[in-house]
Write a protein that holds these residues in place. Structure first.
Motif, short mmCIF file in Angstrom:
data_model
loop_
_atom_site.label_atom_id
_atom_site.label_comp_id
_atom_site.label_asym_id
_atom_site.label_seq_id
_atom_site.Cartn_x
_atom_site.Cartn_y
_atom_site.Cartn_z
N ASP A 306 0.82 -1.32 0.10
CA ASP A 306 -0.02 0.01 0.05
C ASP A 306 0.91 1.45 0.04
OD1 ASP A 306 -2.23 -1.49 -0.01
OD2 ASP A 306 -2.65 -1.34 2.10
N LEU A 310 0.52 4.04 -3.03
CA LEU A 310 0.14 5.15 -2.92
C LEU A 310 1.18 6.29 -3.62
CD1 LEU A 310 -1.13 5.26 1.11
CD2 LEU A 310 -2.47 5.60 -1.08
N ALA A 313 0.27 6.39 -7.07
CA ALA A 313 -1.01 7.05 -7.39
C ALA A 313 -0.66 8.67 -7.44
CB ALA A 313 -2.10 6.84 -6.40
N GLU A 314 0.22 9.02 -6.59
CA GLU A 314 0.78 10.50 -6.75
C GLU A 314 1.69 10.59 -8.03
OE1 GLU A 314 2.99 11.33 -3.32
OE2 GLU A 314 1.32 11.22 -1.98
N GLU A 317 -0.70 10.86 -11.40
CA GLU A 317 -1.34 11.92 -11.67
C GLU A 317 -0.45 13.14 -12.18
OE1 GLU A 317 -2.53 13.56 -7.70
OE2 GLU A 317 -4.17 11.80 -7.41
N PRO A 335 -9.15 0.04 -0.51
CA PRO A 335 -8.93 1.47 -0.36
C PRO A 335 -8.13 1.89 -1.34
CG PRO A 335 -9.53 0.56 1.69
CD PRO A 335 -8.99 -0.67 0.77
N VAL A 336 -6.82 1.45 -1.46
CA VAL A 336 -5.83 2.02 -2.15
C VAL A 336 -5.98 1.76 -3.55
CG1 VAL A 336 -3.20 1.79 -2.35
CG2 VAL A 336 -4.25 1.60 -0.25
N LYS A 339 -7.81 4.87 -4.60
CA LYS A 339 -6.94 5.99 -4.86
C LYS A 339 -6.02 5.79 -6.22
CE LYS A 339 -7.24 7.65 -0.52
NZ LYS A 339 -7.73 9.04 -0.35
N LEU A 340 -5.85 4.72 -6.75
CA LEU A 340 -5.28 4.58 -7.97
C LEU A 340 -6.14 5.11 -8.97
CD1 LEU A 340 -3.42 1.40 -7.46
CD2 LEU A 340 -2.27 3.59 -7.78
N GLN A 342 -8.84 6.92 -8.63
CA GLN A 342 -9.02 8.08 -8.81
C GLN A 342 -8.06 8.99 -9.23
OE1 GLN A 342 -9.43 9.50 -4.56
NE2 GLN A 342 -10.29 11.51 -5.11
N ALA A 343 -6.67 8.55 -9.19
CA ALA A 343 -5.41 9.08 -9.79
C ALA A 343 -5.71 9.31 -11.41
CB ALA A 343 -4.31 8.64 -9.39
N GLU A 370 -17.81 2.97 -5.32
CA GLU A 370 -16.88 4.16 -5.45
C GLU A 370 -16.13 4.06 -6.83
OE1 GLU A 370 -14.39 4.38 -2.10
OE2 GLU A 370 -15.87 4.45 -0.65
#
Length: 417
Positions: A306, A310, A313-314, A317, A335-336, A339-340, A342-343, A370
């Motif tokens: 994780d 993360l 994911a940053e 972007e 949940p991670v 995040k991926l 969402q990126a 989600e």
């Protein structure tokens, strides 16, 4: 007057002598039980009619109230169970605890039986030795001899004979006929066996043919020789494919080329490389935002956690050229993964994202909803590699990806014009 006293004293002495000879756990049953005065037999309950009508008759019976040990059940409502238990000895409590319901699901299985093993454990459980001992006992135990030897064709016992069918049912089945019309009947009458098999394959009658006939009909290869209705599918030789060669990509050299923005490095595949440390993966992820030529990045089965996900994911972007990202078979939590996904909204260049087969096989309804909402907001994503359990999420994601593909295809056609 003296004889009864002598007999009672002699009886008490006999009971005391007998109780002293018995073990302690059996003395509980020898406690003095007070005599209960017998009641006279009660007459059977009388049935009294209440009302009679022309159509129905209602009756009511008067029964004696239920009693237990000469007392009404209502008198036991005020009895304190804790006080009764406090008066019992440890031996009596142990006997009472063994009287349990074997079908009570609230108790563990080892507490539903009265058997208690008092032996000391011989040591820790060794499953391998236990299986070897069971197999040895099974081999050494002789088979039970048969009293009557087996004779082929001999029926032992009573043979089952189906009951005779009703003649009316047989006649009804014989009268059933399907009228297909003269045109269809003449076509089926003149059709060959191969054509009928092809027709059965088209209609989906899989049980009427074997596998070779079905696949040959779908592929239009013609029926195999000697494979009619009574044909038997034979086993085919299994195709042996060579194993994939090990991934010999130089990790340190790849990280250096990503940092230097090598224009020849377009596809980076680090799949199934086990010895990549977290420091090297972190260096690779930190170098992604500054690279403007890398388009495909595969990190399958490299031990992504994780923390690294993360960071990835940053980096996504800020990426400008990455089109395909594959992080399957790692240790990323649901949940991670959100995040991926969402990126990807900020990246706008990734067309394919794969992240299935992670630490948690089931994402859950909340996580899937989600992910579905994020995918529906993404206009550049064309392929998504995730196992979605719920039908609603799967259908919504598939419909949105199809809309993205159609829109891009229309744009390409307009550019060509």
């Amino acid at each position: 007057m003296s004889e009864p006293s002598l007999s009672s004293s002699s009886g008490d002495s006999k009971r005391s002598s007998i109780s002293s000879d018995l073990p302690e756990f059996q003395r509980i049953k020898l406690k003095h039980v007070p005599k209960v005065k017998r009641r006279a037999p009660q007459p059977p309950p009388q049935t009294l009619p209440l009302r009679k009508t022309s159509s129905t008759t209602k009756t009511s019976s008067l029964t004696a109230p239920a009693k237990l040990y000469g007392k009404d059940l209502s008198e036991y409502d005020d009895v304190d169970v804790e006080t009764l238990l406090a008066q019992l000895s440890p031996e009596e409590i142990n006997i009472l605890a063994k009287e349990v319901d074997p079908d009570d699901n609230f108790l563990p299985p080892d507490q539903r039986c009265s058997y208690e093993c008092t032996k000391d454990p011989t040591g820790p459980l060794n499953r391998k030795k236990l299986i070897e001992h069971i197999n040895k006992q099974a081999i050494e135990t002789p088979d039970q001899p048969e009293f009557e030897p087996y004779v082929k064709g001999t029926v032992r016992g009573k043979k089952w004979v189906p009951p005779p069918r009703d003649q009316r049912d047989v006649e009804a089945e014989e009268k059933i006929a399907i009228d297909l019309g003269d045109e269809y009947e003449s076509a089926l009458k003149d059709a060959t066996q191969e054509e009928i098999i092809d027709l059965a394959a088209i209609l989906g009658f899989h049980s009427m043919m074997n596998q070779d006939q079905y696949h040959a009909s779908l592929l239009n290869k013609g029926q195999p020789v000697g494979m009619g209705w009574d044909g038997i599918t034979k086993s085919t030789q299994q195709k042996v494919y060579p194993m994939d060669p090990p991934n010999d990509t130089d990790v340190e050299e790849s990280i250096r080329r990503v940092k230097d923005d090598d224009e020849k490095l377009i596809d980076l595949n680090l799949n199934n490389i086990k010895n990549i440390s977290e420091e090297k993966l972190e260096q690779l992820i930190n170098a992604l935002p500054g690279n403007e030529h890398l388009e495909v990045l595969s990190l399958t089965n490299v031990g992504l956690t994780d923390k690294l996900a993360l960071l990835l994911a940053e980096a996504i972007e800020k990426s400008k050229t990455l089109r395909v990202l594959n992080v399957e078979t790692n240790f990323i939590s649901p949940p991670v993964i959100v995040k991926l996904v969402q990126a990807l909204l900020k990246c706008r260049t990734i067309e394919e994202f794969r992240a299935s087969n992670q630490r948690s096989q089931v994402l859950g309804n909340k996580i899937e909803m989600e992910i579905t909402d994020l995918v529906e907001k993404n206009t550049s994503l064309l392929r998504l590699g995730l196992h979605l359990e719920f039908n609603d999420a799967r259908h919504r994601v598939a419909a949105h990806l199809q809309r993205n593909i159609d829109r891009i295809r229309v744009q390409r056609l307009n550019q060509r014009k």
